[in-house]
Design an enzyme around this catalytic site. Structure first.
Site, mmCIF file in Angstrom:
data_model
loop_
_atom_site.group_PDB
_atom_site.id
_atom_site.type_symbol
_atom_site.label_atom_id
_atom_site.label_comp_id
_atom_site.label_asym_id
_atom_site.label_seq_id
_atom_site.Cartn_x
_atom_site.Cartn_y
_atom_site.Cartn_z
ATOM 1 C CB THR A 138 -0.967 0.077 1.196
ATOM 2 O OG1 THR A 138 -1.568 1.378 1.236
ATOM 3 C CG2 THR A 138 -0.305 -0.152 2.542
ATOM 4 C CG ASP A 140 -2.809 4.364 2.157
ATOM 5 O OD1 ASP A 140 -2.520 5.210 1.296
ATOM 6 O OD2 ASP A 140 -3.896 3.757 2.196
ATOM 7 N NE ARG A 175 -1.326 32.379 -6.841
ATOM 8 C CZ ARG A 175 -1.522 32.018 -8.087
ATOM 9 N NH1 ARG A 175 -1.095 30.841 -8.523
ATOM 10 N NH2 ARG A 175 -2.149 32.814 -8.935
ATOM 11 N NE ARG A 296 -4.868 30.148 -7.687
ATOM 12 C CZ ARG A 296 -5.314 31.378 -7.410
ATOM 13 N NH1 ARG A 296 -5.798 31.643 -6.215
ATOM 14 N NH2 ARG A 296 -5.263 32.334 -8.322
ATOM 15 N NE ARG A 305 -4.185 3.594 -6.087
ATOM 16 C CZ ARG A 305 -5.494 3.537 -5.822
ATOM 17 N NH1 ARG A 305 -5.963 4.063 -4.714
ATOM 18 N NH2 ARG A 305 -6.322 2.947 -6.644
HETATM 19 O O1 F6P Z 1 -5.039 2.736 -0.018
HETATM 20 C C1 F6P Z 1 -4.542 3.448 -1.095
HETATM 21 C C2 F6P Z 1 -5.397 4.638 -1.404
HETATM 22 O O2 F6P Z 1 -4.851 5.314 -2.512
HETATM 23 C C3 F6P Z 1 -5.606 5.620 -0.242
HETATM 24 O O3 F6P Z 1 -4.492 6.448 -0.040
HETATM 25 C C4 F6P Z 1 -6.848 6.332 -0.689
HETATM 26 O O4 F6P Z 1 -7.530 6.878 0.418
HETATM 27 C C5 F6P Z 1 -7.630 5.224 -1.335
HETATM 28 O O5 F6P Z 1 -6.701 4.246 -1.729
HETATM 29 C C6 F6P Z 1 -8.429 5.630 -2.540
HETATM 30 O O6 F6P Z 1 -9.209 4.543 -2.899
HETATM 31 P P1 F6P Z 1 -9.877 4.301 -4.312
HETATM 32 O O7 F6P Z 1 -8.838 3.747 -5.224
HETATM 33 O O8 F6P Z 1 -10.927 3.284 -4.046
HETATM 34 O O9 F6P Z 1 -10.393 5.608 -4.782
#
Ligand code: F6P
Length: 378
Positions: A138, A140, A175, A296, A305
């Site tokens: 992940t 995350d 900004r 902004r 990703r």
């Molecule tokens: O778990 C990875 C992630 O990109 C998170 O950071 C994000 O909150 C979520 O997935 C977004 O999910 P989806 O791909 O279902 O929009």
């Protein structure tokens, strides 16, 4: 359960959000399983849904060639929960179907690459008697009991690059630029990229912010002659009030005693989440008002990703994949293959499933950010 040909027969799938390094892990596992141990490998398409519907593809050495640097997953993915799948207009527990498909395919093991949701699915299949291994993926970095997850390093590079780049516009136009970074309810990605990119303020879910504190940091910068600020905002970061509302709604949903109460609590939680969805834009308006500086927002989104995994993720994914093949060869299952220091460790899935690794308030990265003068909004 043993494959019919004598060689061990293994299934592999990728589940949850796609992430850089998934193909490197498939390759790392596959090359070791096939080339080193003489196993047979099949891949299930689209995560749990392909496992339930028995949609698979043969993965031979040729299929594993040339995928190390490729982003996404060659197998496809989905976010299904195996015990709550939408089938023919109803929600059904498909664990028995998976057990049947596993036997039909003559599998000796199933390798599941994914994040927290996948760990929970893996645990359910372990409880149903299947030989399952989980590899932590992940962006995350929020999976318990592993030092890190593959995908995180690449996403950190991408988010850092974005912070680097918004600096020039923030500086040239005087900004404030809020850069919203993914990470779900964890602040790892924002904290790492914020520090690496030299963000002036970093906001993460683990440290609820006040607009007054952020505005004060910005005004102090202006007084020192820096009439711009770059703020790294985690998608899950909230001010103190919103954090309290969200936590209360989450607690209610968790503690509901009857199905009706659970439904109502879930609907309330969804409502609270919906109200807070545009929080970065709300914060931008509030900061503009409080500081007088034009403000902004840049939302990085799925860019984080995408694309080729960085070297660190390729290395990690290959190591975890190869270690998983060793475990299959030894007949050790029901574990996540964790990254531990320079090695790997087999951690029982029961210690991983349902747990989330958040940034501890006393984490060294937080201390370092404070020491170099970065505002954390508290
Ligand atoms: O778990 C990875 C992630 O990109 C998170 O950071 C994000 O909150 C979520 O997935 C977004 O999910 P989806 O791909 O279902 O929009």
């Amino acid at each position: 359960m043993t494959g019919s040909t004598g060689a061990k027969r293994v299934g592999i799938l990728t589940a949850g959000g796609d992430s850089p390094g998934l193909n490197a892990a498939i390759r790392g596992f596959g090359k070791t399983a096939i080339g080193h141990y003489g196993m047979e490998l099949i891949g299930f398409r689209d995560g749990i849904s392909g496992l339930v519907e028995n949609r698979s593809v043969n993965l031979d050495a040729g299929a594993l060639s040339g995928i190390l640097t490729v982003g996404g997953t060659i197998l496809g993915t989905s976010r299904d929960k195996v015990h709550r799948m939408h089938v023919d207009g109803e929600v059904r527990d498909m664990v028995p179907q998976v057990v049947e498909n596993y036997a039909k395919e003559g599998l000796d093991a199933l390798i599941m690459l994914g994040g927290g949701g996948t760990a929970k699915n893996a645990m359910r299949l372990v409880d149903a008697g299947l030989n399952v291994l989980h590899l932590p993926k992940t962006i995350d970095n929020d999976i318990a009991r592993t030092d890190t997850t593959f995908g995180f390093a690449t996403a950190t590079e991408i988010a850092t690059d974005a912070i680097d780049r918004v600096h020039s516009t923030a500086h040239s136009h005087h900004r404030i630029i809020l850069t919203e970074i993914m990470g779900h309810r964890a602040g790892w990605l924002t904290l790492a990229a914020g520090i690496a990119g030299g963000a002036d303020i970093i906001l993460i879910p683990e440290i609820p912010y006040t607009v007054a504190s952020i505005a004060e940091t910005i005004r102090a910068r202006t007084a020192r002659g820096s009439s711009f600020s770059v703020v790294a905002v985690a998608e899950g970061a909230r001010d103190t009030e919103d954090t309290a509302d969200y936590e209360a709604a989450r607690l209610l949903a968790k503690s509901a005693k009857t199905p009706e109460a659970a439904r109502a609590a879930k609907a309330h939680l969804a409502h609270v989440e919906d109200q807070q969805r545009e929080h970065t834009f709300t914060l931008a308006r509030e900061l503009e008002q409080a500081t007088g500086l034009e403000t902004r927002v840049t939302i990085l989104g799925y860019v984080q990703r995408g694309g080729t995994p960085c070297a660190a993720d390729r290395l990690l994914a290959t190591r975890l994949g190869a270690a998983a093949a060793d475990l299959v060869a030894r007949g050790e299952f029901g574990v996540m293959v964790a990254a531990r220091g320079e090695g790997t460790e087999a951690v029982p899935l029961s210690e991983v499933a349902g747990k989330v690794k958040l940034v501890p308030p006393d984490h060294e990265w937080i201390a370092a950010a404070r020491q170099v003068g970065t505002g954390l909004g508290d």
